[in-house]
Design a protein around this motif. Structure first.
Motif, PDB file in Angstrom:
ATOM      1  N   GLU A  16      -7.812 -15.477  -3.838  1.00 61.98           N
ATOM      2  CA  GLU A  16      -6.877 -16.361  -4.533  1.00 61.98           C
ATOM      3  C   GLU A  16      -5.440 -16.145  -4.074  1.00 61.98           C
ATOM      4  O   GLU A  16      -4.620 -17.071  -4.142  1.00 61.98           O
ATOM      5  N   GLY A  17      -5.120 -14.935  -3.600  1.00 66.24           N
ATOM      6  CA  GLY A  17      -3.781 -14.678  -3.100  1.00 66.24           C
ATOM      7  C   GLY A  17      -3.457 -15.449  -1.844  1.00 66.24           C
ATOM      8  O   GLY A  17      -2.282 -15.707  -1.542  1.00 66.24           O
TER       9      GLY A  17
ATOM     10  N   HIS B 213      -6.687 -15.020 -11.328  1.00 65.02           N
ATOM     11  CA  HIS B 213      -5.399 -14.778 -10.665  1.00 65.02           C
ATOM     12  C   HIS B 213      -4.589 -16.065 -10.567  1.00 65.02           C
ATOM     13  O   HIS B 213      -3.359 -16.051 -10.696  1.00 65.02           O
ATOM     14  N   SER B 214      -5.264 -17.181 -10.347  1.00 69.00           N
ATOM     15  CA  SER B 214      -4.566 -18.460 -10.207  1.00 69.00           C
ATOM     16  C   SER B 214      -3.926 -18.909 -11.522  1.00 69.00           C
ATOM     17  O   SER B 214      -3.068 -19.793 -11.527  1.00 69.00           O
TER      18      SER B 214
ATOM     19  N   TYR C  29      -8.861  -7.461 -12.414  1.00 70.15           N
ATOM     20  CA  TYR C  29      -8.330  -6.635 -11.326  1.00 70.15           C
ATOM     21  C   TYR C  29      -8.952  -5.242 -11.351  1.00 70.15           C
ATOM     22  O   TYR C  29      -9.286  -4.671 -10.302  1.00 70.15           O
TER      23      TYR C  29
ATOM     24  N   LEU D  14      -2.590  -8.868  -0.342  1.00 69.98           N
ATOM     25  CA  LEU D  14      -2.270 -10.284  -0.492  1.00 69.98           C
ATOM     26  C   LEU D  14      -0.818 -10.515  -0.104  1.00 69.98           C
ATOM     27  O   LEU D  14      -0.053  -9.553   0.060  1.00 69.98           O
TER      28      LEU D  14
ATOM     29  N   ASN E 163       1.995 -14.832  -6.703  1.00 68.00           N
ATOM     30  CA  ASN E 163       1.276 -13.617  -6.295  1.00 68.00           C
ATOM     31  C   ASN E 163       1.912 -12.333  -6.811  1.00 68.00           C
ATOM     32  O   ASN E 163       1.433 -11.237  -6.503  1.00 68.00           O
ATOM     33  N   THR E 164       2.986 -12.460  -7.566  1.00 66.02           N
ATOM     34  CA  THR E 164       3.683 -11.263  -8.044  1.00 66.02           C
ATOM     35  C   THR E 164       3.667 -11.161  -9.569  1.00 66.02           C
ATOM     36  O   THR E 164       3.353 -10.115 -10.134  1.00 66.02           O
TER      37      THR E 164
ATOM     38  N   GLN F  59       1.654  -7.305   0.446  1.00 65.87           N
ATOM     39  CA  GLN F  59       1.626  -6.620  -0.851  1.00 65.87           C
ATOM     40  C   GLN F  59       0.327  -5.839  -1.012  1.00 65.87           C
ATOM     41  O   GLN F  59      -0.760  -6.363  -0.742  1.00 65.87           O
TER      42      GLN F  59
END
Length: 586
Positions: free
Chosen positions: A345-346, A382-383, A472, A484, A520-521, A558
């Motif tokens: 997803e990243g 994650h999205s 995670y 990612l 992504n953060t 990352q």
């Protein structure tokens, strides 16, 4: 206790209005009783307000440089060509410089960190924060614990670094003093909101990179930098600057580094952390600042007391030495035993630059050449991480970062920072400077209306936060780190060319540019996982208006690890660099 008067407190007419908002019907006796009870509450609040100000002894300013001896200056443009410094001063303890682990290394502090005797700007405009008409900015009476620890560890603090307006930008052009320039390419974002900290660090990286290749460089366009810096990260504000500027930064596990005495967005997402020009220096700086301060409610039962903080730099050195001793520190063997999860997803961001994606995939391939096992992993939630970030705190965020609302758990929040008056003048200034701040004020006001958004909305968001954290954790039970991108692109051209000049860019476009980089953060800000950003390579910069040939800017990668496994994350990053530094990948 002194009773309130109708002029400044609750009277019977105001109480009747209050009761009417509930729709309650009361007997005369009930009305009299409840009026007395509510008024008693008000009287006790006023009683506490009359007590003398109190400073926790743990926040008393460092005596190494007494407040009376703390002088500061606002640097001239010629001495500050990147606009990366906010205020210059020197804070040190000569005895600690001779013996401490930082041994005289120079440090910059993001300008949302309290330093007694030094103006605190939060990157915003004069008189928005000050409680005094004679003072453009508030001047704290405390040293944040992180400041005291830096001085005790032998660091030499050289000043505060420019930060974005109310720390609400992932780029670097919203500060009241104007854009912070990317040291690699003027006119481009250095990343925010710890923009000045990233730029000041990158000065030495730019110089070394050019010297190594015998390339010309106008050092007058860079001026003085620092060895180390402190950034703060609520949605990526340590990781954006280091990614855009080609250096290193760690958002530690939530609560590992105390946030006491630092301007907050919301306790659920607040982090302070180390920024440096190498992995080893990130570890060293983390050793100097980590550990529970006895005050910060962000700490958890896993947070070590200050006296029990691991020497992260020593542990990292020992882990590397163990591999070296067995012959396992070579470009083909260093990664043996390491498992890396490439987060699907990243790499699926809708606006991800293919060049950035290519750098991340090349980083994964490099891990494999080093002997590591790289596997594709997936966390579908994650999205939704950015939406979870919003839903868990946006209803209260403006009260915290605009009005300095204290956490609901015991904490120490300065009373020296005032809430701005949200007038038409404020709106006009902030719409030109940072529409993100106006959006936060409006959004928080709307989302805090419990008639529209009952508390169950946030309760459900918190449940999904736990679900995301568990997702995670499940992946990290099988891999050592996640890999990612940090940002969807390299640093873009400045939208605001000078302080408060947005041109024809709409508020919506500004918001999307500045806060649309955090997909992504931000998820890791609410789940608490440690996340390191580091240089992974280069990608072409977007051509700015009127510019000629295309140039390149750094791409950040990352690495995310298990809670309190900072050493594991730093070791994985060190392994990756055995085969060459990211900015060597030209």
């Amino acid at each position: 206790m002194a009773p309130s008067t109708p002029e400044n407190g609750l009277d019977k007419a105001a109480f009747k209005d209050l009761v009417a908002t509930f729709g309650f019907q009361m007997t005369p006796q009930d009305e009299a009783d409840y009026f007395a009870l509510v008024k008693g509450m008000e009287d006790e609040v006023h009683e506490v307000e009359t007590l003398p100000a109190y400073i926790d002894p743990r926040l008393v300013p460092s005596v190494a440089t007494p407040v009376s001896a703390r002088t500061y200056s606002v640097p001239d443009k010629s001495d500050n060509p990147l606009n990366a410094w906010s205020h210059r001063f020197t804070l040190k303890d000569d005895a600690a410089v001779a013996t401490g682990i930082l041994a005289g290394r120079t440090v910059a502090l993001k300008d949302n960190i309290s330093v007694a005797g030094i103006p605190l700007t939060l990157g915003t405009h004069p008189y928005q924060l000050s409680t005094s008409p004679d003072m453009p900015y508030p001047v704290p009476s405390i040293d944040a614990p992180i400041v005291t620890r830096l001085v005790e560890s032998g660091g030499v603090i050289l000043g505060t670094s420019t930060c974005e307006n109310y720390c609400m930008s992932g780029l670097s052009d919203t500060s009241a003093t104007g854009p912070v320039e990317n040291p690699w390419l003027k006119g481009y974002a250095a990343g925010g909101s710890s923009s000045g900290s990233g730029a000041l660090l990158a000065i030495s990286a730019v110089k070394k990179w050019h010297q190594k290749r015998s390339l010309p460089l106008d050092e007058g366009q860079l001026a003085e930098g620092v060895d180390l810096a402190i950034g703060c990260d609520q949605g990526g504000s340590i990781r954006f600057p280091v990614a855009y500027s080609g250096v290193y930064g760690l958002k530690p596990t939530h609560g590992l580094v105390p946030y006491t005495g630092i301007g907050s967005l919301h306790p659920i997402c607040d982090y302070a952390g180390p920024m440096a020009t190498s992995i080893s220096d990130v570890a060293l700086l983390l050793s100097a600042i980590a550990g529970y301060d006895g005050i910060d409610p962000r700490a958890t039962p896993e947070t070590p007391l200050r006296k029990n903080v691991p020497a992260y730099h020593t542990l990292l050195e020992a882990a590397i030495a163990e591999k070296q001793a067995s012959g396992g520190w070579t470009p083909t063997t260093a990664g043996k035993g390491l498992r890396v999860g490439l987060l699907k997803e990243g790499l699926a961001l809708p606006k991800l630059d293919p060049n950035v994606a290519a750098v991340v995939r090349a980083a994964a391939a490099k891990f494999e050449r080093l002997g590591a096992t790289v596997v594709d992993v997936s966390a579908p939630l994650h999205s939704k991480g950015g939406a979870i970030w919003t839903a868990t705190m946006r209803g209260a965020a403006a009260d915290v970062f605009l009005a300095s609302k204290a956490p609901d758990l015991p904490a120490f929040t300065t009373t020296e920072v005032a809430a701005p008056a949200l007038t038409q003048e404020w709106f006009d200034i902030m719409t030109k400077s940072s529409p993100m701040v106006v959006t936060a004020a409006l959004g928080s006001a709307y989302m805090s209306d419990t008639a529209r958004f009952p508390h169950r909305y946030r309760s459900k968001a918190m449940a999904h936060l736990a679900q995301l954290r568990a997702a995670y954790d499940a992946i990290l039970a099988d891999v050592d780190v996640l890999l990612l991108p940090v940002t969807p692109s390299v640093g873009p051209p400045h939208t605001i060319k000078a302080a408060g000049e947005t041109g024809n860019v709409s508020a919506l476009a500004m918001y999307e540019l500045n806060l649309g980089v955090s997909d992504n953060t931000a998820p890791f800000n609410v789940t608490g996982h440690p996340a390191l950003a580091m240089p992974g390579g280069w990608a072409p910069a977007a051509t700015s208006e009127g510019s000629g040939e295309s140039k390149k800017l750094p791409v950040g990668i990352q690495l995310v690890g298990k809670h309190h496994d900072e050493v594991g994350v730093l070791l994985a990053a060190s392994i990756w660099e055995v085969a060459g530094l990211g900015l060597d990948e030209e």
